[in-house]
Design a protein around this motif. Structure first.
Motif, PDB file in Angstrom:
ATOM      1  N   UNK A  79       6.059   2.601   9.944  1.00  0.00           N
ATOM      2  CA  UNK A  79       7.230   3.103   9.211  1.00  0.00           C
ATOM      3  C   UNK A  79       7.343   4.620   9.422  1.00  0.00           C
ATOM      4  N   UNK A  80       6.226   5.327   9.280  1.00  0.00           N
ATOM      5  CA  UNK A  80       6.230   6.786   9.448  1.00  0.00           C
ATOM      6  C   UNK A  80       6.606   7.172  10.881  1.00  0.00           C
ATOM      7  N   UNK A  86      13.365   8.428  14.411  1.00  0.00           N
ATOM      8  CA  UNK A  86      14.749   8.453  13.966  1.00  0.00           C
ATOM      9  C   UNK A  86      15.228   9.879  13.702  1.00  0.00           C
ATOM     10  N   UNK A  87      14.377  10.659  13.025  1.00  0.00           N
ATOM     11  CA  UNK A  87      14.732  12.058  12.746  1.00  0.00           C
ATOM     12  C   UNK A  87      14.931  12.814  14.053  1.00  0.00           C
ATOM     13  N   UNK A  88      14.006  12.631  14.981  1.00  0.00           N
ATOM     14  CA  UNK A  88      14.110  13.332  16.271  1.00  0.00           C
ATOM     15  C   UNK A  88      15.382  12.924  17.016  1.00  0.00           C
ATOM     16  N   UNK A  93      18.860  14.477  19.763  1.00  0.00           N
ATOM     17  CA  UNK A  93      19.503  13.729  20.846  1.00  0.00           C
ATOM     18  C   UNK A  93      20.973  13.453  20.514  1.00  0.00           C
ATOM     19  N   UNK A  94      21.220  12.726  19.437  1.00  0.00           N
ATOM     20  CA  UNK A  94      22.591  12.372  19.065  1.00  0.00           C
ATOM     21  C   UNK A  94      23.369  13.584  18.556  1.00  0.00           C
ATOM     22  N   UNK A  95      22.658  14.514  17.911  1.00  0.00           N
ATOM     23  CA  UNK A  95      23.269  15.743  17.396  1.00  0.00           C
ATOM     24  C   UNK A  95      22.413  16.918  17.860  1.00  0.00           C
ATOM     25  N   UNK A  96      23.003  18.089  17.887  1.00  0.00           N
ATOM     26  CA  UNK A  96      22.276  19.264  18.372  1.00  0.00           C
ATOM     27  C   UNK A  96      21.247  19.775  17.374  1.00  0.00           C
ATOM     28  N   UNK A 173      12.778  23.707   4.073  1.00  0.00           N
ATOM     29  CA  UNK A 173      12.322  22.890   2.938  1.00  0.00           C
ATOM     30  C   UNK A 173      12.019  21.476   3.413  1.00  0.00           C
ATOM     31  N   UNK A 174      12.870  20.954   4.281  1.00  0.00           N
ATOM     32  CA  UNK A 174      12.669  19.609   4.813  1.00  0.00           C
ATOM     33  C   UNK A 174      11.369  19.528   5.606  1.00  0.00           C
ATOM     34  N   UNK A 175      11.099  20.536   6.416  1.00  0.00           N
ATOM     35  CA  UNK A 175       9.882  20.548   7.230  1.00  0.00           C
ATOM     36  C   UNK A 175       8.638  20.633   6.342  1.00  0.00           C
ATOM     37  N   UNK A 176       8.670  21.538   5.363  1.00  0.00           N
ATOM     38  CA  UNK A 176       7.505  21.729   4.485  1.00  0.00           C
ATOM     39  C   UNK A 176       7.261  20.488   3.629  1.00  0.00           C
ATOM     40  N   UNK A 177       8.309  19.994   2.967  1.00  0.00           N
ATOM     41  CA  UNK A 177       8.126  18.838   2.082  1.00  0.00           C
ATOM     42  C   UNK A 177       7.831  17.569   2.881  1.00  0.00           C
ATOM     43  N   UNK A 178       8.499  17.397   4.007  1.00  0.00           N
ATOM     44  CA  UNK A 178       8.226  16.228   4.854  1.00  0.00           C
ATOM     45  C   UNK A 178       6.801  16.238   5.385  1.00  0.00           C
ATOM     46  N   UNK A 179       6.325  17.419   5.783  1.00  0.00           N
ATOM     47  CA  UNK A 179       4.938  17.541   6.236  1.00  0.00           C
ATOM     48  C   UNK A 179       3.973  17.269   5.093  1.00  0.00           C
ATOM     49  N   UNK A 180       4.308  17.771   3.901  1.00  0.00           N
ATOM     50  CA  UNK A 180       3.466  17.509   2.729  1.00  0.00           C
ATOM     51  C   UNK A 180       3.340  16.028   2.448  1.00  0.00           C
TER      52      UNK A 180
END
Length: 200
Positions: A79-80, A86-88, A93-96, A173-180
């Motif tokens: 899942x992870x 999906x995020x990548x 790819x689909x968006x810049x 914030x997304x990078x920090x919280x997602x990494x957490x």
């Protein structure tokens, strides 16, 4: 008609731009709130929870239950990985960028994916946190990891709204919280597997 030169003036869209100091102040405030909620949640749980020692319940489970837990954690790894893929693909790819991705979403669509992700986070991180709470790890460690995993998922979703409504810099914030969330999930899963298959 010849004196109307429509090519001479470049047309641009009107965009609200939040000043950089305000944006970075909001990002800092969000990250401080995230860290504070983690620490406060863990501290309150420790203060109100009673016993500060625990033994592993996981090691005493029947083999079939150990297998269910183990395979659920393996599925969680997939899942992870799928989420990261999906995020990548959506933001590279689909968006810049993440900003471009969230700008194209309608408010109704963003509410929909926020709801779905919060539900998914509650299930996957909640299950992981529940398993961790049954381990023999120190209560302080368990409280800190549970709070980190659960608050991180919520702040990750909150960051999407920040990216869309305030600034693309809310991706921090997304990078920090997602990494957490990811690191917390991985550490807790490791503790769970260690306790699950530990020989008496």
């Amino acid at each position: 008609m010849d004196d109307l030169d429509f090519g001479a003036v470049e047309a641009t869209a009107a965009v609200d731009v939040t000043p950089a100091p305000v944006v970075y102040g909001l990002i800092a405030l969000t990250l401080v709130a995230w860290a504070a909620l983690i620490l406060i949640s863990a501290r309150v749980a420790m203060a109100r929870g009673g016993a500060t020692t625990s033994s592993s319940i996981l090691s005493r489970l029947a083999p079939s239950l150990k297998l269910v837990v183990s395979l659920t954690l393996v599925a969680g790894v997939f899942v992870q990985l799928m989420a990261a893929g999906s995020v990548w693909s959506q933001t590279k790819v689909a968006n810049a960028s993440a900003y471009e991705y969230f700008q194209y979403l309608s408010t109704a669509r963003l509410f929909g994916i926020s709801h779905a992700h919060l539900f998914g986070f509650a299930v996957i991180y909640g299950f992981n946190a529940l398993l961790l709470s049954l381990s023999g790890a120190a209560e302080r460690t368990k409280c800190l990891l549970v709070a980190t995993i659960c608050w991180s998922g919520m702040f990750d979703v909150l960051s999407w709204w920040g990216i869309r409504e305030v600034s693309e810099n809310f991706e921090i914030v997304s990078i920090v919280s997602g990494s957490g969330a990811g690191i917390g999930w991985l550490v807790s899963s490791t503790i769970v597997v260690r306790d699950l298959w530990r020989r008496s």
